[in-house]
Design a protein around this motif. Structure first.
Motif, PDB file in Angstrom:
ATOM      1  N   VAL A   1       0.851  -1.197   0.000  1.00 10.32           N
ATOM      2  CA  VAL A   1       0.000   0.000   0.000  1.00 10.32           C
ATOM      3  C   VAL A   1       0.882   1.241   0.000  1.00 10.32           C
ATOM      4  O   VAL A   1       1.565   1.532   0.995  1.00 10.32           O
ATOM      5  CB  VAL A   1      -0.944   0.016   1.219  1.00 10.32           C
ATOM      6  N   TRP A  24      -6.016   9.878   0.754  1.00  4.40           N
ATOM      7  CA  TRP A  24      -5.037   9.237  -0.108  1.00  4.40           C
ATOM      8  C   TRP A  24      -3.970  10.259  -0.470  1.00  4.40           C
ATOM      9  O   TRP A  24      -4.081  11.439  -0.118  1.00  4.40           O
ATOM     10  CB  TRP A  24      -5.695   8.674  -1.367  1.00  4.40           C
ATOM     11  N   VAL A  58      -0.719   6.163   5.715  1.00  4.97           N
ATOM     12  CA  VAL A  58      -1.202   4.802   5.478  1.00  4.97           C
ATOM     13  C   VAL A  58      -1.306   4.046   6.805  1.00  4.97           C
ATOM     14  O   VAL A  58      -2.269   3.310   7.039  1.00  4.97           O
ATOM     15  CB  VAL A  58      -0.274   4.054   4.505  1.00  4.97           C
ATOM     16  N   ALA A  67      -0.614  -4.875   5.952  1.00  5.92           N
ATOM     17  CA  ALA A  67      -0.186  -3.957   4.893  1.00  5.92           C
ATOM     18  C   ALA A  67       1.204  -3.422   5.186  1.00  5.92           C
ATOM     19  O   ALA A  67       1.627  -3.342   6.352  1.00  5.92           O
ATOM     20  CB  ALA A  67      -1.180  -2.801   4.758  1.00  5.92           C
ATOM     21  N   LEU A  89      -6.774  -1.745  -0.061  1.00 10.96           N
ATOM     22  CA  LEU A  89      -6.767  -1.889   1.396  1.00 10.96           C
ATOM     23  C   LEU A  89      -8.188  -1.951   1.940  1.00 10.96           C
ATOM     24  O   LEU A  89      -8.528  -2.830   2.758  1.00 10.96           O
ATOM     25  CB  LEU A  89      -6.001  -0.717   2.015  1.00 10.96           C
ATOM     26  N   SER A 127      -4.049   1.667  -4.315  1.00 11.96           N
ATOM     27  CA  SER A 127      -3.706   0.771  -3.209  1.00 11.96           C
ATOM     28  C   SER A 127      -4.599   1.015  -1.983  1.00 11.96           C
ATOM     29  O   SER A 127      -4.862   0.084  -1.219  1.00 11.96           O
ATOM     30  CB  SER A 127      -2.234   0.911  -2.828  1.00 11.96           C
ATOM     31  N   MET A 128      -5.076   2.252  -1.804  1.00 17.42           N
ATOM     32  CA  MET A 128      -5.993   2.500  -0.686  1.00 17.42           C
ATOM     33  C   MET A 128      -7.331   1.809  -0.941  1.00 17.42           C
ATOM     34  O   MET A 128      -7.960   1.304  -0.008  1.00 17.42           O
ATOM     35  CB  MET A 128      -6.193   4.004  -0.493  1.00 17.42           C
ATOM     36  N   THR A 137       4.131  -0.317   3.632  1.00 16.87           N
ATOM     37  CA  THR A 137       4.459   0.804   2.751  1.00 16.87           C
ATOM     38  C   THR A 137       5.970   0.911   2.688  1.00 16.87           C
ATOM     39  O   THR A 137       6.646   0.831   3.720  1.00 16.87           O
ATOM     40  CB  THR A 137       3.869   2.119   3.300  1.00 16.87           C
TER      41      THR A 137
END
Length: 346
Positions: free
Chosen positions: A52, A205, A93, A75, A62, A58-59, A77
């Motif tokens: 993510v 985001w 995130v 998740a 998720l 990617s959000m 990052t």
């Protein structure tokens, strides 16, 4: 970054509910893809790892994964250390994951990313960090948020580079990165659909500024798609999927012919009467086997290496060298593969 919402105490107060149809679609797409790649359904105790970045794609993944598989998702990052805002984006995130009850990790590459082809180096470092984390966490699969618009852009970029069937297959729905199963369940989804999912829930985001940098090929082809309504990204993505099926069929055919026509002990391959594309694949495989058997490390060679000059020479009855391997035509359409003799110094 999108405008932040006021942070209430719970997810139910912050986020609008997801459309159940979207969650069901994601669960179906994931289940079908996992079964195709792993040969079985996701085990009852199986967990899913998500890459993510904080972008809308990617959000959305998720949000959908957390709703479809509650309690079974983690998740991560990757902060490449290339942009000052990257740490804040990873923290955003992490906050979103905490809100959803999803464990989160911020990963840092093992070493600094520098030199030529920095995007390629960053991608390699990112996948190394993500697969290492996924393996350590015991996840059954690692998911990335590539979607239909990404696939359409990739197909156009590779058409422009005169790629063959393998390159035109685009982004593969699944593959193994080392021992990690990498899945892309959002490949049939449009970018606009994913953005609307995130927007409708009220989740924040980030927009990566590199996505608007015209120095990158992908950015220019993204602009081309946006300006040409006759080009349908969903249709282009389906074409890439069909090409992927053709690539898989060619792989199967090549393996059958390799078993029938390749004699590794003698270094002989009967390929002179086969279609050019099959010759390419068989020749690459034979060169790779001879290199491995004789410890030939240089020059570099891969299963996507250009072997056109080699095939042209063989078709005209001449020998040629490819990546340290001498290939000589013999009678009855046979080709002999052997380590090339060392060059004599003057």
């Amino acid at each position: 970054m999108s405008p932040p919402a006021a942070p209430p105490a719970s997810a139910s107060k912050l986020l609008n509910p997801l459309d159940p149809a979207g969650v069901e679609r994601f669960a179906h797409d994931f289940g079908r893809l996992f079964a195709e790649a792993a040969g079985e359904r996701l085990p009852e105790d199986g967990s899913i790892a998500l890459a993510v970045s904080g972008g809308t794609d990617s959000m959305a993944m998720l949000l959908l994964a957390a709703a479809a598989f509650p309690g079974r998702v983690a998740a991560a990052t990757v902060d490449h250390g290339l942009r000052p805002k990257a740490a804040a984006e990873a923290a955003m995130v992490a906050e979103a994951c905490a809100l959803l009850g999803v464990p989160h990790a911020t990963l840092v590459p093992a070493g600094p990313i520098a030199g030529a082809s920095i995007q390629r180096r960053a991608r390699e470092a990112r996948y190394a960090a993500l697969t290492g984390w996924a393996q350590a966490s015991g996840a059954s699969a690692l998911l990335t948020a590539h979607h239909a618009d990404d696939q359409a852009e990739t197909l156009l970029m590779r058409l422009n580079r005169a790629s063959g069937v393998a390159g035109l297959s685009g982004i593969r729905p699944w593959r193994f990165e080392g021992n990690t199963l990498l899945l892309r369940p959002l490949l049939p989804w449009r970018r606009s659909t994913l953005r609307e999912i995130v927007r409708a829930t009220g989740m924040r985001w980030v927009d990566d500024p590199s996505n608007a940098d015209p120095r990158h090929d992908r950015t220019r082809f993204r602009d081309l798609l946006a300006r040409q309504p006759m080009l349908n990204p969903a249709a282009l993505a389906r074409s890439a999927a069909y090409l992927g099926e053709a690539e898989a069929a060619l792989d199967t055919l090549t393996e059958t012919l390799r078993a029938e026509r390749w004699s590794p002990g003698k270094g002989l391959l009967r390929a002179g009467n086969l279609p050019r594309e099959v010759q390419r694949r068989l020749a690459r495989g034979a060169v790779a086997e001879v290199r491995a058997a004789h410890g030939i490390a240089a020059p570099d060679f891969s299963d996507a290496a250009n072997v056109e000059a080699l095939l042209d020479a063989l078709a005209s009855g001449k020998a040629a060298t490819q990546a340290g391997v001498l290939v000589s035509p013999e009678r009855d359409g046979r080709w002999r593969f052997a380590p090339a003799p060392p060059r004599r110094s003057l």
